[in-house]
Design a protein around this motif. Structure first.
Motif, PDB file in Angstrom:
ATOM      1  N   MET A   1      51.463  -3.535 107.424  1.00 35.98           N
ATOM      2  CA  MET A   1      51.701  -3.947 108.807  1.00 35.98           C
ATOM      3  C   MET A   1      50.930  -5.228 109.099  1.00 35.98           C
ATOM      4  O   MET A   1      49.797  -5.374 108.657  1.00 35.98           O
ATOM      5  CB  MET A   1      51.251  -2.836 109.774  1.00 35.98           C
ATOM      6  N   SER A 110      59.327   2.812 115.956  1.00 37.07           N
ATOM      7  CA  SER A 110      57.929   2.390 116.001  1.00 37.07           C
ATOM      8  C   SER A 110      57.189   3.007 117.183  1.00 37.07           C
ATOM      9  O   SER A 110      56.030   3.399 117.050  1.00 37.07           O
ATOM     10  CB  SER A 110      57.830   0.860 116.057  1.00 37.07           C
ATOM     11  N   ASP A 220      61.710   1.711 104.734  1.00 38.40           N
ATOM     12  CA  ASP A 220      61.099   0.874 105.774  1.00 38.40           C
ATOM     13  C   ASP A 220      60.706  -0.519 105.276  1.00 38.40           C
ATOM     14  O   ASP A 220      59.882  -1.197 105.894  1.00 38.40           O
ATOM     15  CB  ASP A 220      59.866   1.559 106.391  1.00 38.40           C
ATOM     16  N   ASN A 380      59.979  -0.948 110.934  1.00 38.67           N
ATOM     17  CA  ASN A 380      59.784  -2.352 110.571  1.00 38.67           C
ATOM     18  C   ASN A 380      61.034  -3.202 110.748  1.00 38.67           C
ATOM     19  O   ASN A 380      61.042  -4.371 110.339  1.00 38.67           O
ATOM     20  CB  ASN A 380      59.310  -2.446 109.116  1.00 38.67           C
ATOM     21  N   THR A 383      60.780  -6.902 112.159  1.00 39.87           N
ATOM     22  CA  THR A 383      60.295  -7.885 111.187  1.00 39.87           C
ATOM     23  C   THR A 383      61.377  -8.209 110.170  1.00 39.87           C
ATOM     24  O   THR A 383      61.576  -9.374 109.788  1.00 39.87           O
ATOM     25  CB  THR A 383      59.052  -7.338 110.457  1.00 39.87           C
ATOM     26  N   ILE A 417      55.259  -7.264 106.337  1.00 44.17           N
ATOM     27  CA  ILE A 417      55.097  -5.817 106.552  1.00 44.17           C
ATOM     28  C   ILE A 417      53.872  -5.296 105.823  1.00 44.17           C
ATOM     29  O   ILE A 417      53.128  -4.441 106.329  1.00 44.17           O
ATOM     30  CB  ILE A 417      56.353  -5.062 106.092  1.00 44.17           C
TER      31      ILE A 417
END
Length: 419
Positions: A1, A110, A220, A380, A383, A417
């Motif tokens: 992250m 999320s 993810d 994710n 992103t 990520i």
């Protein structure tokens, strides 16, 4: 992250722990008597966005009807114009989040992970009839244990919108598969009009990228640089770079593919049902039709988009908040919201009552819900799609090969990520 995301969610989790320590046994936060004012009424805050004046008017109608049925509850509605999710997240961290708010399916995983949303299973009774919702729409708002955190206010899918007059003049039939779509786009392209208008975004193209059994997101992480995804998207890029029969809105001086169609700058576009009221108001003279997206590699596909009403876990007005959610997403509330066609009903019974399945324009869009790819794919995804969009556009415009573009975008996304 990414570090800035880690800092945000760490602060948010700390706040939730503090809030939990200040809560009573009934789940309400201490300090204001459960959210009631001196006259015994409860004021709820409802946050969302306003896509159009028509949407704002419809929501106000719903809220007026709700307050008439619940005179002990008032609703303060706030339309957040810019950076909606950034504003919501900041307010949640600051302990000033709304009691109820819009949550797009793409953002749901999320927020569910962080615990900021109130689980709703315990509030649901037989009268609410949760089984009436389309399964594919509800799944985006569930966790791995099957707990539901939001109920959709409606949904939208993509269909093939086409200018009837242009197709008739060119002697082109409405395409039913990708090969026919390519041929039609080439035939319909003129000096001033492109055959197919394309929104070069993952939100619109995921089902095409996955049409050859590839997954654009795996565990993810970004996976859109795979050979299968490149093969799925290559024909669309070739239609633009080799045949010059497709174009993005910006290339034609338009803001959207819907506007391209309305302005006569595209003969066909893959667009959503929100365009039906838009065309009625903005381009009332245009004679257009809607069909299902043509088959790709022998299978049908489209995208589905949905937004749910969710409850702030830190709200001290949960009982009233559930009354509002259950009204807005209940059968009568959803009928009020969707009967103009601005969205399609997420409840099967409401869709049947309104007869959208048999509607000439909306019928193909309703049918698409059965096989649509819902725009929600893990925590994710924001992103991932930002990096896809940046790189895919460069390939679509012919600035680099699709394979190189998507490999680069995948690597950058996964680096972000993993940071």
């Amino acid at each position: 992250m990414k570090r800035k995301a880690w800092v945000f969610w760490s602060a948010l989790m700390f706040l939730l722990l503090v809030a939990a320590g200040c809560s009573g046994n009934d789940g309400t936060t201490s300090g204001d008597g459960g959210g009631e004012s001196e006259d015994g009424t409860t004021e709820l805050t409802l946050a969302g966005w306003a896509s159009s004046p028509e949407e704002e008017k419809l929501l106000n109608t719903q809220l007026e009807e709700f307050e008439e049925e619940n005179p002990d509850i008032t609703v303060k509605h706030e339309a957040i114009a810019d950076q909606y999710m950034d504003v919501i997240k900041t307010r949640l961290v600051g302990g000033e989040g709304p009691d109820v708010f819009y949550l797009d399916a793409v953002e749901a995983p999320s927020l569910i992970e962080t615990g900021v949303l109130e689980p709703l299973n315990s509030y649901v009774d037989d009268e609410f009839d949760a089984g009436d919702f389309e399964d594919t729409l509800i799944e985006a708002f569930k966790d791995e244990e099957g707990e539901t955190y939001g109920f959709p206010k409606g949904y939208s899918t993509l269909g093939l919108f086409y200018n009837k007059e242009m197709l008739d003049e060119a002697g082109v039939d409405v395409p039913t598969n990708w090969e026919e779509l390519e041929e039609a786009a080439i035939e319909l392209t003129t000096e001033d009009t492109v055959g197919l208008g394309v929104a070069p975004q993952m939100a619109r193209l995921q089902f095409i990228g996955e049409s050859r059994s590839g997954d654009m997101v795996e565990d993810d992480m970004a996976a859109f640089g795979s050979e299968e995804v490149v093969q799925g998207l290559q024909p669309l890029v070739d239609l633009r770079t080799e045949e010059e029969a497709a174009a993005a809105p910006s290339e034609m001086g338009s803001e959207s593919t819907g506007e391209m169609l309305g302005q006569g700058r595209a003969a066909m576009v893959m667009e959503g049902n929100w365009n039906v009221p838009y065309f009625e108001e903005t381009f009332p003279e245009m004679d257009y039709g809607v069909a299902e997206i043509p088959e790709m590699n022998g299978t049908q596909g489209t995208m589905a988009y949905t937004v749910s009403y969710v409850m702030n876990q830190a709200s001290d007005k949960k009982e009233a908040a559930w009354k509002l959610i259950s009204y807005l997403t209940g059968k009568e509330g959803m009928k009020t919201w969707t009967e103009t066609g601005i969205e399609l009903p997420a409840r099967q019974s409401v869709a049947e009552e309104l007869g959208f399945e048999d509607d000439e324009l909306r019928g193909p869009l309703v049918t698409g819900a059965e096989y649509a790819t819902t725009w929600s794919d893990g925590p994710n995804l924001p992103t991932i799609y930002n990096n896809f969009d940046n790189e895919f556009l460069s390939a679509f415009l012919g600035e680099k090969s699709l394979e190189d573009a998507l490999e680069t975008g995948e690597k950058v996304a996964n680096d972000e990520i993993g940071d």
